[in-house]
Design a protein around this motif. Sequence first.
Motif, short mmCIF file in Angstrom:
data_model
loop_
_atom_site.label_atom_id
_atom_site.label_comp_id
_atom_site.label_asym_id
_atom_site.label_seq_id
_atom_site.Cartn_x
_atom_site.Cartn_y
_atom_site.Cartn_z
N GLY A 37 39.84 50.76 45.04
CA GLY A 37 40.08 49.78 46.09
C GLY A 37 38.89 48.92 46.41
N ILE A 38 37.83 49.02 45.58
CA ILE A 38 36.61 48.23 45.76
C ILE A 38 36.61 47.11 44.72
N HIS A 39 36.14 45.92 45.13
CA HIS A 39 36.15 44.80 44.18
C HIS A 39 35.35 45.18 42.94
N PRO A 40 35.97 45.14 41.76
CA PRO A 40 35.35 45.70 40.56
C PRO A 40 34.14 44.94 40.03
N THR A 41 33.91 43.70 40.50
CA THR A 41 32.72 42.98 40.04
C THR A 41 31.44 43.70 40.45
N LEU A 42 31.54 44.59 41.45
CA LEU A 42 30.38 45.37 41.87
C LEU A 42 29.86 46.23 40.71
N ALA A 43 30.74 46.60 39.79
CA ALA A 43 30.33 47.39 38.62
C ALA A 43 29.29 46.63 37.80
#
Length: 404
Positions: free
Chosen positions: A225-231
């Motif tokens: 549920g976290i925006h995946p661009t953070l990866a």
Amino acid sequence: MIVALRSELARFLRTETVGGALLLTAAAIALLWANSPWSESYFTFSDTELAIAPLHLDLTVAEWVEDGLLAVFFFVAGLELKRELVVGELADRKRAALPVIAAVGGVILPAVIAAGIGFGVEGMERGWAIPVATDIAFALAVLALTGSRIPATARVFLLSLAVVDDLIAIVLIAILFTTSIAIGWLLAAAACFLAWALAQHRRLRSPLIYVPLALVAWYALHEAGIHPTLAGVLCGLLTRVRPDADEDEAPATRLEHLFQPISAGVCVPLFALFASGVPLSTAVFGELFTERLALAIMVGLLVGKTLGLFGTSWVAIRLGIAERPAGLGNRDMFALSVLGAIGFTVSLLVAELALANDVAAAELAKAAVLLTSMAASLIGSALLLRRGRAHQARRHAHVAAAHE
């Protein structure tokens, strides 16, 4: 010969001027396409669903670009930030203080202004974050085009504050747009990041290790549920930037050389293509100067960003907390602060996320970002050209004095 051509193309795409030109071209194409007789095809293509059923990934073309390709952009940003923190300008505490303080001020003031002007407007409970980010590619492209005659420290300062600025924006995205967190998937993502850091520590180099880890981390964050661009940001920050004795270059340098052309030449232009397609009409232009949502974004971005960056920098330098970049004066700093008001990529992303349930409001917000970013680029260019002439005249005077 093919390898040589590929290498030359990569070198070409690594220049900020080219990256910015591609970004602007893609944005212009999107605007023309979305306002042409073929506009329906643009929105149909953007909304076409490309699903991976076994993974329950039911994303549209635009969402794949926004969530997937943009992660590459943030990976490069993470690599740049890590390099600056460890071996670059931000490695020195005094030098690091100025872009960090400026970035914080450049986030707080536009957010406060936007929240104040847009108070009570639907969507502004999260929309205040739209004007907080500086676009790295766009701002550096304008600097490369019009600021070539001012000291090189200007680029380092702008790059450093833009990277810190974008990192803050990414944290805000993770906080504001995470509705519910699946702890299991979050732990899976954390395990991937831990494995990445361990592989870097053990000096493992195979892409067969890192590519699966990055993909699983992206998917785990998406499912959490976290925006995946953070990866992308976290993988960049966990990558080594100091080369070992047996290495010609550090992994971060090698990866940046590999992915920066992909980011500048493919990922960011494609994002601009799908994010900038705003239907423009006389009604939209009228709303830009009458609707509080648009005014909040435009004033927050152009006025708040400029004054936030310049004001906090000036105060920090006056108090002795930080040092001004070598060769730059207050007027140079102000010109660079205006460039900081170019809020393209991340601002458009936040607008998409904050106003996802109101298409008309999202389009108005994106139009406000586009107009303000263009205004900031034109004003900043004019100021930089003027400062460039002043620096050149000063250099000529020094040369003439030396020959007397």
